[in-house]
Design a protein around this motif. Structure first.
Motif, mmCIF file in Angstrom:
data_model
loop_
_atom_site.group_PDB
_atom_site.id
_atom_site.type_symbol
_atom_site.label_atom_id
_atom_site.label_comp_id
_atom_site.label_asym_id
_atom_site.label_seq_id
_atom_site.Cartn_x
_atom_site.Cartn_y
_atom_site.Cartn_z
ATOM 1 N N TRP A 1 -9.182 7.612 5.381
ATOM 2 C CA TRP A 1 -10.123 7.674 4.271
ATOM 3 C C TRP A 1 -10.382 9.138 3.937
ATOM 4 O O TRP A 1 -10.986 9.862 4.717
ATOM 5 C CB TRP A 1 -11.423 6.982 4.655
ATOM 6 C CG TRP A 1 -12.359 6.789 3.511
ATOM 7 C CD1 TRP A 1 -13.435 7.551 3.210
ATOM 8 C CD2 TRP A 1 -12.289 5.788 2.515
ATOM 9 N NE1 TRP A 1 -14.054 7.079 2.112
ATOM 10 C CE2 TRP A 1 -13.367 5.990 1.639
ATOM 11 C CE3 TRP A 1 -11.424 4.732 2.264
ATOM 12 C CZ2 TRP A 1 -13.606 5.185 0.540
ATOM 13 C CZ3 TRP A 1 -11.654 3.933 1.174
ATOM 14 C CH2 TRP A 1 -12.737 4.159 0.321
ATOM 15 N N ASP B 1 -8.179 -3.019 1.445
ATOM 16 C CA ASP B 1 -9.635 -3.103 1.558
ATOM 17 C C ASP B 1 -10.098 -2.310 2.786
ATOM 18 O O ASP B 1 -9.281 -1.785 3.552
ATOM 19 C CB ASP B 1 -10.103 -4.555 1.601
ATOM 20 C CG ASP B 1 -9.541 -5.333 2.784
ATOM 21 O OD1 ASP B 1 -9.259 -4.728 3.835
ATOM 22 O OD2 ASP B 1 -9.395 -6.556 2.654
ATOM 23 N N GLY C 1 2.269 2.040 -3.323
ATOM 24 C CA GLY C 1 1.292 2.251 -4.383
ATOM 25 C C GLY C 1 1.092 1.036 -5.273
ATOM 26 O O GLY C 1 0.597 1.156 -6.385
ATOM 27 N N TRP D 1 -4.203 -1.525 -3.307
ATOM 28 C CA TRP D 1 -5.180 -0.734 -2.565
ATOM 29 C C TRP D 1 -5.692 -1.590 -1.416
ATOM 30 O O TRP D 1 -6.211 -2.676 -1.645
ATOM 31 C CB TRP D 1 -6.352 -0.352 -3.466
ATOM 32 C CG TRP D 1 -6.012 0.714 -4.438
ATOM 33 C CD1 TRP D 1 -5.542 0.549 -5.706
ATOM 34 C CD2 TRP D 1 -6.099 2.122 -4.230
ATOM 35 N NE1 TRP D 1 -5.329 1.771 -6.292
ATOM 36 C CE2 TRP D 1 -5.672 2.747 -5.410
ATOM 37 C CE3 TRP D 1 -6.493 2.905 -3.153
ATOM 38 C CZ2 TRP D 1 -5.624 4.137 -5.536
ATOM 39 C CZ3 TRP D 1 -6.447 4.282 -3.285
ATOM 40 C CH2 TRP D 1 -6.025 4.880 -4.470
ATOM 41 N N ALA E 1 0.832 -1.206 0.000
ATOM 42 C CA ALA E 1 0.000 0.000 0.000
ATOM 43 C C ALA E 1 0.870 1.261 0.000
ATOM 44 O O ALA E 1 0.594 2.206 -0.740
ATOM 45 C CB ALA E 1 -0.935 -0.006 1.205
ATOM 46 N N LEU F 1 -8.031 -0.821 6.089
ATOM 47 C CA LEU F 1 -8.008 0.608 6.422
ATOM 48 C C LEU F 1 -8.485 0.856 7.852
ATOM 49 O O LEU F 1 -7.879 1.639 8.587
ATOM 50 C CB LEU F 1 -8.882 1.397 5.451
ATOM 51 C CG LEU F 1 -8.264 1.745 4.114
ATOM 52 C CD1 LEU F 1 -9.292 2.424 3.219
ATOM 53 C CD2 LEU F 1 -7.052 2.628 4.280
#
Length: 51
Positions: free
Chosen positions: A46, A30, A25, A28, A22, A34
């Motif tokens: 977020w 989930d 980069g 992503w 993550a 997060l």
């Protein structure tokens, strides 16, 4: 602030590999990932989310 990916991994329960991907980069995370990172870091990750 966490000193390392390993420390964040221990605090959040998220695999070091996942955190590294993550941060680079390459993936992503989930929503559960997060949420676990937010809890460990004590901050919102977020963007644009209302408190």
């Amino acid at each position: 602030m966490r000193e390392s990916v390993a420390e964040l991994s221990r605090a959040s329960g998220v695999a070091r590999f996942t955190i590294s991907k993550a941060l680079n980069g390459e993936a992503w995370p989930d929503l559960l990932t997060l949420a676990n990172l937010e809890r460990a870091l004590e901050t919102d990750l977020w963007p644009g989310r209302e408190a």
